[in-house]
Motif scaffolding. Sequence first.
Motif, PDB file in Angstrom:
ATOM      1  N   ASN A  66     -10.454   8.705  -7.546  1.00  0.00           N
ATOM      2  CA  ASN A  66     -10.365  10.138  -7.330  1.00  0.00           C
ATOM      3  C   ASN A  66     -10.914  10.960  -8.471  1.00  0.00           C
ATOM      4  O   ASN A  66     -10.361  11.991  -8.837  1.00  0.00           O
ATOM      5  N   TYR A 469     -12.956   6.712  -4.643  1.00  0.00           N
ATOM      6  CA  TYR A 469     -12.116   5.817  -3.853  1.00  0.00           C
ATOM      7  C   TYR A 469     -10.682   6.162  -4.160  1.00  0.00           C
ATOM      8  O   TYR A 469     -10.377   6.748  -5.198  1.00  0.00           O
ATOM      9  N   SER A 470      -9.796   5.807  -3.225  1.00  0.00           N
ATOM     10  CA  SER A 470      -8.402   6.144  -3.479  1.00  0.00           C
ATOM     11  C   SER A 470      -7.733   4.971  -4.179  1.00  0.00           C
ATOM     12  O   SER A 470      -8.165   3.826  -4.055  1.00  0.00           O
ATOM     13  N   PRO A 471      -6.689   5.257  -4.938  1.00  0.00           N
ATOM     14  CA  PRO A 471      -6.041   4.194  -5.699  1.00  0.00           C
ATOM     15  C   PRO A 471      -5.274   3.261  -4.771  1.00  0.00           C
ATOM     16  O   PRO A 471      -5.076   3.553  -3.604  1.00  0.00           O
ATOM     17  N   GLY A 472      -4.868   2.129  -5.308  1.00  0.00           N
ATOM     18  CA  GLY A 472      -3.986   1.250  -4.565  1.00  0.00           C
ATOM     19  C   GLY A 472      -4.714   0.219  -3.727  1.00  0.00           C
ATOM     20  O   GLY A 472      -4.091  -0.511  -2.980  1.00  0.00           O
ATOM     21  N   ARG A 473      -6.003   0.155  -3.838  1.00  0.00           N
ATOM     22  CA  ARG A 473      -6.700  -0.844  -3.038  1.00  0.00           C
ATOM     23  C   ARG A 473      -7.191  -2.003  -3.897  1.00  0.00           C
ATOM     24  O   ARG A 473      -8.003  -2.802  -3.462  1.00  0.00           O
ATOM     25  N   GLY A 474      -6.705  -2.052  -5.121  1.00  0.00           N
ATOM     26  CA  GLY A 474      -7.039  -3.178  -5.982  1.00  0.00           C
ATOM     27  C   GLY A 474      -8.370  -3.050  -6.683  1.00  0.00           C
ATOM     28  O   GLY A 474      -8.880  -4.015  -7.237  1.00  0.00           O
ATOM     29  N   TRP A 475      -8.943  -1.858  -6.665  1.00  0.00           N
ATOM     30  CA  TRP A 475     -10.280  -1.702  -7.219  1.00  0.00           C
ATOM     31  C   TRP A 475     -10.293  -1.087  -8.620  1.00  0.00           C
ATOM     32  O   TRP A 475     -11.343  -1.078  -9.273  1.00  0.00           O
TER      33      TRP A 475
ATOM     34  N   LEU B   2      -4.834  14.750  -6.002  1.00  0.00           N
ATOM     35  CA  LEU B   2      -4.402  13.441  -6.455  1.00  0.00           C
ATOM     36  C   LEU B   2      -3.052  13.109  -5.837  1.00  0.00           C
ATOM     37  O   LEU B   2      -2.830  12.015  -5.330  1.00  0.00           O
ATOM     38  N   LEU B   5      -3.257  12.110  -2.314  1.00  0.00           N
ATOM     39  CA  LEU B   5      -3.750  10.773  -2.058  1.00  0.00           C
ATOM     40  C   LEU B   5      -2.747   9.724  -2.465  1.00  0.00           C
ATOM     41  O   LEU B   5      -2.642   8.675  -1.847  1.00  0.00           O
ATOM     42  N   TRP B   6      -1.966  10.038  -3.485  1.00  0.00           N
ATOM     43  CA  TRP B   6      -0.871   9.126  -3.798  1.00  0.00           C
ATOM     44  C   TRP B   6       0.073   9.072  -2.617  1.00  0.00           C
ATOM     45  O   TRP B   6       0.581   8.025  -2.251  1.00  0.00           O
ATOM     46  N   LEU B   8      -0.663   9.355   0.366  1.00  0.00           N
ATOM     47  CA  LEU B   8      -1.266   8.530   1.400  1.00  0.00           C
ATOM     48  C   LEU B   8      -0.794   7.085   1.291  1.00  0.00           C
ATOM     49  O   LEU B   8      -0.623   6.383   2.279  1.00  0.00           O
ATOM     50  N   LEU B   9      -0.584   6.701   0.043  1.00  0.00           N
ATOM     51  CA  LEU B   9      -0.107   5.353  -0.208  1.00  0.00           C
ATOM     52  C   LEU B   9       1.221   5.080   0.482  1.00  0.00           C
ATOM     53  O   LEU B   9       1.510   3.968   0.887  1.00  0.00           O
ATOM     54  N   ARG B  20      -3.334  -2.371   2.456  1.00  0.00           N
ATOM     55  CA  ARG B  20      -4.365  -1.587   1.774  1.00  0.00           C
ATOM     56  C   ARG B  20      -5.323  -2.480   1.007  1.00  0.00           C
ATOM     57  O   ARG B  20      -6.496  -2.193   0.914  1.00  0.00           O
ATOM     58  N   ILE B  21      -4.784  -3.510   0.394  1.00  0.00           N
ATOM     59  CA  ILE B  21      -5.653  -4.405  -0.356  1.00  0.00           C
ATOM     60  C   ILE B  21      -6.261  -5.390   0.620  1.00  0.00           C
ATOM     61  O   ILE B  21      -5.584  -6.244   1.178  1.00  0.00           O
ATOM     62  N   GLN B  22      -7.528  -5.221   0.869  1.00  0.00           N
ATOM     63  CA  GLN B  22      -8.203  -6.013   1.880  1.00  0.00           C
ATOM     64  C   GLN B  22      -9.009  -7.089   1.177  1.00  0.00           C
ATOM     65  O   GLN B  22     -10.045  -6.828   0.595  1.00  0.00           O
ATOM     66  N   ALA B 214     -18.239   8.127   1.780  1.00  0.00           N
ATOM     67  CA  ALA B 214     -17.134   7.544   1.021  1.00  0.00           C
ATOM     68  C   ALA B 214     -15.805   7.733   1.733  1.00  0.00           C
ATOM     69  O   ALA B 214     -14.930   6.884   1.665  1.00  0.00           O
ATOM     70  N   TYR B 217     -12.925   6.439   6.251  1.00  0.00           N
ATOM     71  CA  TYR B 217     -12.043   5.285   6.370  1.00  0.00           C
ATOM     72  C   TYR B 217     -11.749   5.011   7.835  1.00  0.00           C
ATOM     73  O   TYR B 217     -11.905   5.881   8.694  1.00  0.00           O
TER      74      TYR B 217
END
Lengths: 559, 334, 200
Positions: A66, A469-475, B2, B5-6, B8-9, B20-22, B214, B217
């Motif tokens: 972000n 990119y949004s956080p939490g995806r391991g990146w 921010l 988007l948090w 969103l988690l 989320r972690i693919q 970007a 999604y």
Amino acid sequence: MATVDYPLERPREKVREFSFSETLYKWVATVDHKRLGLMYIVSALLFLVIAGIMATVIRLQLAVPNNHLVSPETFNRLFTMHGTTMVFLVGMPFVAGFANYLVPLMIGARDMAFPRLNAFGFWIFLFGGFLLYYSYLGGGGLSGAGSAPDVGWFAYAPLTESAFSHGSASDYWALGILVSGFGSIASAINVIATAFSLRCPGMTLSRMPMFVWVMVVDSWIILLALPPLSAAQIMLELDRQLGAHFFDTQAGGSAVFWQHLFWIFGHPEVYILIFPAFAILSEVIPIFSRKPLFGRPAMVGAVVAIGFISMGVWAHHMFAVGMTSWGNTFFAASSMLVGIPTGIKIFNWTATMYGGKLRFDTPLLFCCAFLFQFLTAGLTGIMLAVAPFDWQLHDSYFVVAHFHFTLVLGLVFGLFAGIYYWYPKAIGRMYNEKLGKWHFWLFTIGVNVTFIPQHFLGFLGMPRRIYTYSPGRGWELFNLISTLGLLFQIPAILIFVWNMVHSAIKGQPAGDDPWDAWTLEWSTTSPPPEYNYEKLPVVRSSRPLWDLKHPQDPDWKFE
Amino acid sequence: MLIQLWALLQVQVPGVPERRIQDIFKPMATPAEAEKNVALLTFAITGAIFIAVAGLLIYTIVRFRRNPRDTSNQEPPQIYGSNQIEAAWTVIPILIVFVLIGVSARVIAAVENAGPPPATLKVTLIGHQWWWEVYYPDYNVRTANEIHVPASPDGKTATYLTLESVDVIHSFWVPELAGKTDLIPNRQNFAWIDPREPGVYIGNCAEYCGTQHAKMYLRVIAQTPEDFNRWAAAQQQPQQIRGNMQQAKAVFESLACVNCHAVRGTSAAGSFGPDLTHLRTRQTLASGALVNDEQDLRNWINDPQDAKPGCLMPSMKLTNDELTQVVSYLQALN
Amino acid sequence: MADNAVALNALALEREWTTPDRGTVGIIMLIITETALFSMFVAAYVIYTGKSLTGPYPKDVLEVPIIATICLLSSSFTVYMAEHSLVHNNVARFKVWLFITILLGAEFLTATGLEWRKLIYEDHLTIATNLFGTTFYSLVGLHASHVTVGLFFLLLTLFLTLRGFPIETQTRRIIFLSWYWHFVDAVWVVVFTVVYLIGR
Ligand code: HEA
Ligand code: HEA
Ligand code: CUA
Ligand SMILES: [Cu+2]
């Protein structure tokens, strides 16, 4: 028909001071292959720094999730211009620059076959580059402000059609690259004609230095592969300017057709780019191992094979467009076949070093790093070529990692090796070895830190060309590490630039033959006079200077 | 931003874990599984090649470095080549490559030609700049950005996707379910998925498609067949507005929104933007750029260009009052 | 001058040394790269035949340009005769053949121009009309532009020769020009087949 020797008409160069404007004129109006070669290389380095700064901004933007450093539009322009510049304004002039500088010297000729065409090629290339960059000022978008193209370096239609790409940014992309492509074609014709027609007496094709061989094959690929790109760009301009429908899907045009045209060019293009590195390694490794190139005929055969096969693999960039399973299988198979001749090259370079006396000066260091890194890059290429695996990896950061491994950790390493190796010849002075080693280590660490983590980002599903990119995806972690690598890369490049500039003024005089080398260019003075050789040399083997230095044990006895 | 988007988690569908972690090495459906298997094999082969070649290189570099004390100008023996060796390192790679080709050919055929299991749900996925239109022809249901599918623990049912695009090229990619297939204008592509477990699988548009590539999604929401049927039945209903919403509805219908959006059962019938009929049942707004709650919805309608700069929904410049009415109306669309 | 270079020059040559003529190599390379360019436009034409969504379609509006084709193909012969005369130092005959070649080339271009005029004004087919128009004008146009370039050089040669320029000193260049012209003719054979025979 070339004769054995011809008298030199030009008078010996008089030693006299030139004013600034005279010097400038001499460079601008020159048709001398060495000056043109240097100008190609210097402009390539300038563009490398420009595009490198763009890459720095890209990495900074992606360092944390972000991030708001740049807007999405700016980011999209950045990677488009970064990729386009690196490929067309860094890679291509390096090909032309090295070929121009070295081919005539290595085959004992006084200039290229068509010196004026050569100058034309350089200037039109530069003009194309400026045209592309002019878009920042003149590429009036809808709002009238300047805007660089933002369609990616392969500019997939229909995103580039007027319906989706307003303003004229995409026109600058198409025209700038089209024009600079003509320059590449001109210089390719020139290289082939030079190598075929101007070889000095005794230099048969089988005695031609490996460098020249590779450059000739490279030029062949340019001649066959660039026209498809030109055709695609002409069609795109017809669409955008005259309302034609080549890529207009609303009118029945095909979006996939652009991809075919582009990659019929694009894949051979990546070999066009890597070939100078192959050419350089084939000269540097033998000298610093003190052994002749192992398996010379096989090495020639391998580049020719790569050239042929590379024409038939293009759709491995298109595994995701929904080809039939036969199409996918064919292109997967042909892509993997490239691995065989490439492997032959890697093995032969290793065998050249095997049993030698390796002298780890900067050029050889870059070559060795190249070997490891290009091996890795090639193997990730094989992974991509496995079509089912590529359905996962395509357009992800794994691909970004793969091609930076080939281009940065491969091509750029090869180029640095070449620049250090021929620097004393071109400038007449030695570079600073210690700074060279600093450059090498910092750069090697930096690029690996930057590009190794990107493989893992690909595995974790990070697509390329995303501005945030949004956080939490391991990146997060991998992206951060990747950015930190630049902390090593930037000083490395700065050291390199300093070394080049400073040594040109203060370096030790190099002498004709500082490396105790074997090819013709080391027989003339450093820097070579305008006419290269006062009398044309006569050669009897592929290592003429070895023959001279070892009269009891000359190469021609074994031919 | 921010914080949003948090937030969103935290979004969770009750009872379905969000993935989320693919990781492409943790496949959750048959196509991805096949791709993982061939990947592991490729790793093994290329890994072995790497170790062999890099090992040889290291040995050469270490063993043959010039001895610093050796100042003699003695050259090493000059070896020009060897046909046997040359033949060996040509033939071995050829054999390896043929193995790899055979394996890929098999998996390509397996994934591409082997149709999905017979009991399939049909879904048409249509790419737009920068959102996904999802259409269920058998149910005549139209929604956006979230594909509800039945989970298939035993691999007996699957969802068959027809991929199209109305503008530029996009690409369907949910790493744990299947590799990429492009959505190409003037062409139809196909893909299929059979998620093993209920859950929310997050993917991205994987082909650069313009400014907001970007934030394109995609969510695949796998549910138990019962949950899925319940969802589908609800989606089939047109919108019924209870009495106290009549005024808000009238405000919405009076605005230009209706040119681009449809709400079945009202006069709004645009098709440029997502169908809003059951907006409230979606987890996110604007293809995952925002959470679907009142706050974000309000921000979105107030200025879409803030969350998704460059997106094709203009800022409608609503008055505060209109905004409140529209948001409350949209909040009621469930 | 460097010692090694001196020593190298002193070496004896084992046998007579000849290399190919650079102009020849250059022109062959040019023709190869042009061929690659044309193939892409031909490919586009073939791929898009029958894909137009709206008319006019080729079969409705295209007429086979027989006369123009005969002119262009026979100009290959006349340009060869011109070259041949020059090689045999017969400048007078050279001028005549060159002149005929130019006439034939000009006739071809005129025919193309007339064809285009008919297509545009009577059949309302422009490059923007449909895929047929798009591919037709670009392929035929690309070829015509090459004919124009060739014609320009032929005219220039004729002009210089008439002005008394010693053209026999330029035999090599004339040979290259005639190769280029043959190439343009050969391309026409392909274009003709694709556009007027297969595509209709
Ligand atoms: C210098 C540039 C360069 C080079 C040399 C290569 C070399 C190779 N590349 Fe790469 N590639 C790029 C530059 C390059 N590539 C770029 C720029 C892109 C992305 C473009 C974009 O999308 O923007 C790309 C993308 C790309 C893709 C598409 C990915 C995607 O978008 O989905 C694929 C797929 O097959 C691929 C494959 C290969 C292969 C098989 C090789 C082979 O040539 C590698 C051969 C080498 C070896 C295999 C190692 C040495 C061999 C041995 C030790 C012998 C033993 C080996 C075996 C038996 C296998 N590349
Ligand atoms: C020869 C080719 C080449 C080279 C050398 C590089 C070099 C680098 N590239 Fe490049 N890259 C491409 C070719 C290349 N790239 C291509 C073709 C694409 C695809 C584009 C597309 O998708 O369309 C791409 C895309 C690309 C991306 C993906 C963007 C995206 O998909 O969103 C990224 C991200 O990390 C990246 C990073 C880098 C970095 C960090 C370097 C570094 O190695 C650069 C290091 C150099 C410098 C840093 C400059 C020197 C510095 C100085 C002189 C000091 C002064 C500088 C400062 C003060 C900042 N590149
Ligand atoms: Cu849609 Cu990228
Ligand atoms: Cu490729």
